[in-house]
Enzyme design. Structure first.
Site, mmCIF file in Angstrom:
data_model
loop_
_atom_site.group_PDB
_atom_site.id
_atom_site.type_symbol
_atom_site.label_atom_id
_atom_site.label_comp_id
_atom_site.label_asym_id
_atom_site.label_seq_id
_atom_site.Cartn_x
_atom_site.Cartn_y
_atom_site.Cartn_z
ATOM 1 N N GLY A 1 -5.700 -1.413 -14.165
ATOM 2 C CA GLY A 1 -7.013 -1.282 -14.418
ATOM 3 C C GLY A 1 -8.106 -2.276 -15.001
ATOM 4 O O GLY A 1 -7.971 -2.645 -16.064
ATOM 5 N N LYS B 1 4.055 5.978 -11.060
ATOM 6 C CA LYS B 1 2.684 5.324 -11.281
ATOM 7 C C LYS B 1 1.895 6.698 -11.571
ATOM 8 O O LYS B 1 1.684 7.633 -10.688
ATOM 9 C CB LYS B 1 2.144 4.807 -10.101
ATOM 10 C CG LYS B 1 0.649 4.317 -10.242
ATOM 11 C CD LYS B 1 0.225 3.254 -9.267
ATOM 12 C CE LYS B 1 -1.355 2.869 -9.255
ATOM 13 N NZ LYS B 1 -1.952 2.088 -8.173
ATOM 14 N N GLY C 1 -8.596 7.695 1.254
ATOM 15 C CA GLY C 1 -7.665 8.761 1.865
ATOM 16 C C GLY C 1 -6.202 8.427 2.510
ATOM 17 O O GLY C 1 -5.568 8.822 3.490
ATOM 18 N N CYS D 1 -3.171 9.408 -6.812
ATOM 19 C CA CYS D 1 -4.199 9.284 -6.259
ATOM 20 C C CYS D 1 -5.383 10.315 -6.354
ATOM 21 O O CYS D 1 -5.029 11.417 -6.034
ATOM 22 C CB CYS D 1 -3.880 8.982 -4.731
ATOM 23 S SG CYS D 1 -5.400 8.848 -3.588
ATOM 24 N N GLY E 1 -5.747 -5.224 -8.606
ATOM 25 C CA GLY E 1 -6.451 -4.487 -7.496
ATOM 26 C C GLY E 1 -7.823 -4.948 -7.351
ATOM 27 O O GLY E 1 -7.912 -6.277 -6.496
ATOM 28 N N LYS F 1 0.689 -0.937 0.160
ATOM 29 C CA LYS F 1 -0.109 -0.044 -0.144
ATOM 30 C C LYS F 1 0.808 1.231 -0.169
ATOM 31 O O LYS F 1 2.058 1.135 0.473
ATOM 32 C CB LYS F 1 -0.981 0.093 1.166
ATOM 33 C CG LYS F 1 -0.348 -0.004 2.466
ATOM 34 C CD LYS F 1 -1.093 0.099 3.871
ATOM 35 C CE LYS F 1 -2.357 -0.173 3.882
ATOM 36 N NZ LYS F 1 -3.314 0.873 4.302
HETATM 37 C C1 LIG Z 1 -9.515 0.080 -2.080
HETATM 38 C C2 LIG Z 1 -8.242 0.787 -2.937
HETATM 39 C C3 LIG Z 1 -7.308 1.208 -2.366
HETATM 40 C C4 LIG Z 1 -6.130 1.815 -3.207
HETATM 41 N N1 LIG Z 1 -4.962 2.050 -2.712
HETATM 42 C C5 LIG Z 1 -3.919 2.700 -3.461
HETATM 43 C C6 LIG Z 1 -2.795 2.948 -2.755
HETATM 44 O O1 LIG Z 1 -2.682 3.054 -1.559
HETATM 45 N N2 LIG Z 1 -1.692 3.516 -3.666
HETATM 46 C C7 LIG Z 1 -1.849 3.300 -4.974
HETATM 47 O O2 LIG Z 1 -0.818 3.526 -5.898
HETATM 48 N N3 LIG Z 1 -3.040 2.842 -5.673
HETATM 49 C C8 LIG Z 1 -4.024 2.586 -4.678
HETATM 50 N N4 LIG Z 1 -5.319 2.039 -5.542
HETATM 51 C C9 LIG Z 1 -5.353 2.057 -6.848
HETATM 52 C C10 LIG Z 1 -4.888 0.490 -7.608
HETATM 53 O O3 LIG Z 1 -3.656 0.126 -7.111
HETATM 54 C C11 LIG Z 1 -5.159 0.698 -8.938
HETATM 55 O O4 LIG Z 1 -4.207 1.344 -9.569
HETATM 56 C C12 LIG Z 1 -6.499 0.610 -9.508
HETATM 57 O O5 LIG Z 1 -7.382 0.058 -8.500
HETATM 58 C C13 LIG Z 1 -6.913 0.108 -10.666
HETATM 59 O O6 LIG Z 1 -6.687 -1.350 -10.764
HETATM 60 P P1 LIG Z 1 -8.059 -2.345 -10.653
HETATM 61 O O7 LIG Z 1 -9.061 -2.046 -11.434
HETATM 62 O O8 LIG Z 1 -7.311 -3.741 -10.782
HETATM 63 O O9 LIG Z 1 -8.534 -2.472 -9.112
HETATM 64 C C14 LIG Z 1 -6.084 1.595 -4.686
HETATM 65 C C15 LIG Z 1 -7.424 0.826 -5.123
HETATM 66 C C16 LIG Z 1 -8.600 0.728 -4.493
HETATM 67 C C17 LIG Z 1 -9.752 0.044 -5.250
#
Ligand SMILES: Cc1cc2nc3c(=O)[nH]c(=O)nc-3n(C[C@H](O)[C@H](O)[C@H](O)COP(=O)(O)O)c2cc1C
Length: 314
Positions: free
Chosen positions: A242, A164, A73, A129, A264, A45
């Site tokens: 994504g 990123k 957050g 973010c 994710g 994270k």
């Molecule tokens: C609940 C949640 C928490 C996330 N926390 C972070 C984070 O701390 N840092 C980060 O770079 N991306 C964070 N992301 C983004 C994911 O790493 C990823 O880029 C995004 O969800 C798209 O991928 P997915 O469609 O496979 O979920 C978070 C996503 C979700 C859903």
């Protein structure tokens, strides 16, 4: 069996399926769980300078199968506490990529230096973010800021720095170009897409923070488009992110130009067994194509592709 191994910024990975940042990365034990389930590596994270509780609930809204909206957050225990989790995972042999977020180039540089001492194989800078004021997109939407932050971090560490980037900018590829110029060894694309849900009974946003970040299948084509455009502009490897939840999704990202992928929302929904399932599906898809090595397909959809012009009509 087709060969799924890839090299990312000089790091050999047994397969291209990485745990995405912010999901399932709470503790060393959860990172180990993803690795043991077959992930090729894990991203922590995002860790900041100080502990952050994150926003109050509700922080997540699930939409049927197509997506998820979150505004957590950036809750995290801070850089003084979290490295013990990374060490536990490292001792187990897990390949860990450390994710950090900060509010300035100096803060990113300091965090990168500390993160590099934990044994991570690379550092991913969260410049993207969409829902944390002063962090993420606010610092990651301008190529000049991206360049400054990456340059500051690269100066501090020997491990590869991965940027990123956000899809919530006019031209994500321009951000990737700036990151490469500043010395990044890889680009992760994308983070979540800015989104909102309204509770029509209460006439107010569903999430406590209002605006959040959309993830899951709904954003797959947004991520693919970003990877496609970035591949045409930079030489460093791309980690596609994504909406990935199947072997076919991975193949699409690879053909668009990704060398590895992060997963994710599918992990949040299905648990870490998703890594084994997707690896099997990828194996099968490659066998059906008669392809021995996944890497031979990186960027395959670009070969011979020419954009048609719209002015061919008489
Ligand atoms: C609940 C949640 C928490 C996330 N926390 C972070 C984070 O701390 N840092 C980060 O770079 N991306 C964070 N992301 C983004 C994911 O790493 C990823 O880029 C995004 O969800 C798209 O991928 P997915 O469609 O496979 O979920 C978070 C996503 C979700 C859903």
């Amino acid at each position: 069996m087709p060969d799924l191994s890839v090299e990312l910024a000089g790091i050999p990975l047994r397969n291209p399926l990485l745990l995405a940042s912010g999901i399932w990365g709470e503790s060393g034990q959860s990172l180990i769980g993803a690795w043991d389930a077959g992930a090729g590596g894990v991203v922590t994270k995002s860790i900041g300078s100080r502990p952050r509780p994150g926003y109050p609930n509700p922080t997540v809204e699930e939409f049927d199968s197509w997506g998820m909206l979150n505004a957590m957050g950036l809750p995290n225990p801070g850089i003084a506490e979290y490295p013990r989790e990374i060490r536990a995972a490292r001792e187990h042999g897990v390949l860990v990529i450390g994710s950090i977020f900060g509010g300035s180039a100096e803060e990113f540089a300091r965090l990168a230096r500390e993160m590099a001492t934990t044994g991570v194989i690379a550092i991913e800078l969260n410049l993207s973010c969409p829902h944390a004021e002063g962090f993420g997109t606010e610092i990651g939407s301008d190529p000049k800021d991206v360049e400054e932050v990456i340059r500051a971090a690269v100066r501090e560490v020997k491990v590869p720095v991965i940027a990123k980037i956000t899809p919530n900018a006019a031209d994500p590829a321009e951000l990737a170009v700036a990151a490469e110029r500043a010395g990044a060894k890889g680009i992760s694309a994308i983070n979540t897409v800015r989104g909102l849900a309204i509770d029509t009974t209460l006439a107010r946003p569903v999430l406590a923070h209002g605006i959040g970040g959309l993830s899951g299948p709904a954003i797959k084509s947004v991520g693919l488009a970003a990877v496609w455009q970035i591949y045409r502009r930079v030489r460093i490897p791309i980690v596609g992110i994504g909406g990935i939840s199947s072997g076919k999704d991975v193949l699409e990202y690879v053909m668009a130009g990704a060398r590895a992928v992060e997963i994710g929302t599918a992990v949040a929904r299905e648990g870490v067994r998703v890594f084994g399932r997707i690896a099997q599906e990828l194996d099968r898809a490659l066998s059906e194509r008669g392809t021995d090595r996944l890497v031979s397909l990186v960027g395959a959809a670009h070969r011979g592709f020419e954009m048609p012009t719209a002015d061919f009509l008489p």
